[in-house]
Motif scaffolding. Structure first.
Motif, PDB file in Angstrom:
ATOM      1  N   UNK A 180       0.414  39.025  37.425  1.00 44.23           N
ATOM      2  CA  UNK A 180       0.378  40.113  36.436  1.00 44.23           C
ATOM      3  C   UNK A 180      -0.764  39.891  35.457  1.00 44.23           C
ATOM      4  N   UNK A 181      -1.190  40.979  34.904  1.00 45.17           N
ATOM      5  CA  UNK A 181      -2.064  40.937  33.732  1.00 45.17           C
ATOM      6  C   UNK A 181      -1.222  41.314  32.525  1.00 45.17           C
ATOM      7  N   UNK A 182      -1.381  40.559  31.464  1.00 44.11           N
ATOM      8  CA  UNK A 182      -0.830  41.001  30.184  1.00 44.11           C
ATOM      9  C   UNK A 182      -2.023  41.441  29.354  1.00 44.11           C
ATOM     10  N   UNK A 225      -8.101  41.085  24.718  1.00 47.91           N
ATOM     11  CA  UNK A 225      -8.360  40.354  25.955  1.00 47.91           C
ATOM     12  C   UNK A 225      -7.222  40.617  26.923  1.00 47.91           C
ATOM     13  N   UNK A 226      -7.418  40.153  28.154  1.00 47.67           N
ATOM     14  CA  UNK A 226      -6.373  40.260  29.161  1.00 47.67           C
ATOM     15  C   UNK A 226      -6.033  38.862  29.641  1.00 47.67           C
ATOM     16  N   UNK A 227      -4.732  38.554  29.691  1.00 49.05           N
ATOM     17  CA  UNK A 227      -4.255  37.271  30.181  1.00 49.05           C
ATOM     18  C   UNK A 227      -3.709  37.494  31.591  1.00 49.05           C
ATOM     19  N   UNK A 228      -4.288  36.830  32.578  1.00 50.80           N
ATOM     20  CA  UNK A 228      -3.826  36.952  33.964  1.00 50.80           C
ATOM     21  C   UNK A 228      -2.932  35.768  34.294  1.00 50.80           C
ATOM     22  N   UNK A 229      -1.771  36.070  34.843  1.00 50.81           N
ATOM     23  CA  UNK A 229      -0.791  35.034  35.176  1.00 50.81           C
ATOM     24  C   UNK A 229      -0.424  35.121  36.650  1.00 50.81           C
ATOM     25  N   UNK A 230      -0.487  33.974  37.320  1.00 52.57           N
ATOM     26  CA  UNK A 230      -0.026  33.856  38.698  1.00 52.57           C
ATOM     27  C   UNK A 230       1.365  33.228  38.711  1.00 52.57           C
ATOM     28  N   UNK A 231       1.969  33.178  39.890  1.00 50.67           N
ATOM     29  CA  UNK A 231       3.286  32.548  40.025  1.00 50.67           C
ATOM     30  C   UNK A 231       3.231  31.116  39.491  1.00 50.67           C
ATOM     31  N   UNK A 232       4.237  30.752  38.712  1.00 46.46           N
ATOM     32  CA  UNK A 232       4.274  29.419  38.117  1.00 46.46           C
ATOM     33  C   UNK A 232       3.561  29.337  36.777  1.00 46.46           C
ATOM     34  N   UNK A 233       3.125  30.489  36.288  1.00 48.22           N
ATOM     35  CA  UNK A 233       2.448  30.513  34.977  1.00 48.22           C
ATOM     36  C   UNK A 233       3.244  31.362  33.997  1.00 48.22           C
ATOM     37  N   UNK A 280       5.463  37.703  18.348  1.00 48.58           N
ATOM     38  CA  UNK A 280       6.040  38.922  17.783  1.00 48.58           C
ATOM     39  C   UNK A 280       4.978  39.721  17.048  1.00 48.58           C
ATOM     40  N   UNK A 281       5.096  41.029  17.186  1.00 45.22           N
ATOM     41  CA  UNK A 281       4.176  41.915  16.495  1.00 45.22           C
ATOM     42  C   UNK A 281       2.884  42.185  17.230  1.00 45.22           C
ATOM     43  N   UNK A 282       2.642  41.469  18.331  1.00 48.72           N
ATOM     44  CA  UNK A 282       1.362  41.639  19.042  1.00 48.72           C
ATOM     45  C   UNK A 282       1.512  42.709  20.131  1.00 48.72           C
ATOM     46  N   UNK A 283       0.665  43.705  20.069  1.00 48.33           N
ATOM     47  CA  UNK A 283       0.705  44.766  21.073  1.00 48.33           C
ATOM     48  C   UNK A 283       0.279  44.225  22.434  1.00 48.33           C
ATOM     49  N   UNK A 284       1.010  44.659  23.455  1.00 48.54           N
ATOM     50  CA  UNK A 284       0.685  44.206  24.810  1.00 48.54           C
ATOM     51  C   UNK A 284       1.095  45.272  25.816  1.00 48.54           C
ATOM     52  N   UNK A 285       0.445  45.222  26.964  1.00 50.61           N
ATOM     53  CA  UNK A 285       0.722  46.156  28.048  1.00 50.61           C
ATOM     54  C   UNK A 285       0.707  45.372  29.354  1.00 50.61           C
ATOM     55  N   UNK A 286       1.880  45.065  29.902  1.00 52.51           N
ATOM     56  CA  UNK A 286       1.917  44.357  31.184  1.00 52.51           C
ATOM     57  C   UNK A 286       1.435  45.278  32.320  1.00 52.51           C
ATOM     58  N   UNK A 287       0.744  44.684  33.272  1.00 49.26           N
ATOM     59  CA  UNK A 287       0.206  45.435  34.407  1.00 49.26           C
ATOM     60  C   UNK A 287       0.273  44.565  35.645  1.00 49.26           C
ATOM     61  N   UNK A 288       0.695  45.147  36.753  1.00 50.48           N
ATOM     62  CA  UNK A 288       0.697  44.420  38.031  1.00 50.48           C
ATOM     63  C   UNK A 288       0.087  45.321  39.091  1.00 50.48           C
TER      64      UNK A 288
END
Lengths: 117, 117
Positions: free
Chosen positions: B59-61, B66-74, B80-88
């Motif tokens: 997923x990308x958060x 910026x965008x944080x990319x997370x793979x399995x195991x991450x 709190x208070x930080x806007x985010x949009x998860x994307x897969x």
């Protein structure tokens, strides 16, 4: 700002058993990884539940009335106040979540120091 | 008493996306599994951090800067208070932890109902 955390990479940085490393915090909780092997001590946490998620290997969580066996991808929450004794025949890797400052042995006198990696 | 939870078995019981299922509770928090694909909405949680652990896929958060990319195991904790949009891009499976009652969209009016499995 928190950083992304690769759990396997964090686990590769140490070999000590039963010595949790904090890899993130969440609402005042420590998210920890730990390597375990053999039996820990019997203990309880009077004020907090205790979350175990197995990342690799297998553990038994011995309770006074039964034993819960967990494989990788399985989790269990020990309710607060419930005595338990984690045991791993072979090395296993866990993710733990507990409020920051919770003594891992149930007793501040014998607890592992908090280590953040 | 809590029961052991096999995360993959729980995920196999539903196909709906962006609809978290609570599989355990921990100190008033819901431990949830969720299947995701595509983009969620931009939102923030004013009162709680938001823990994401990727069990399968990627997923990308998206954050505003910026965008944080997370793979399995991450894993990643959105403060709190930080806007985010998860994307897969493709289907991904996540473990989430949030205080029980936290609206997944950031807004009770549009949040998925709490579902315990």
């Amino acid at each position: 700002m928190e950083k992304p955390v690769n759990l396997a990479e964090k686990l590769a940085t140490f070999d000590e058993k039963w010595s949790p490393r904090t890899v993130a915090t969440f609402n005042g909780n420590d998210v920890m990884v730990v390597k375990v092997q053999g039996a820990f001590n019997w203990h309880a946490h009077a004020d907090t539940d205790d979350l175990f998620l197995v990342l690799r290997g297998q553990i038994d969580i011995r309770l006074r009335d039964r034993t819960v066996t967990l494989d990788a991808g399985e989790m269990f929450v020990v309710p607060k106040g419930v005595e338990h004794c984690p045991y791993a025949r072979d090395e296993a890797h866990l993710l733990l979540i507990e409020p920051s400052g919770t003594p891992n042995t149930g007793d501040p006198a014998t607890a592992a120091a908090r280590k953040v990696i």
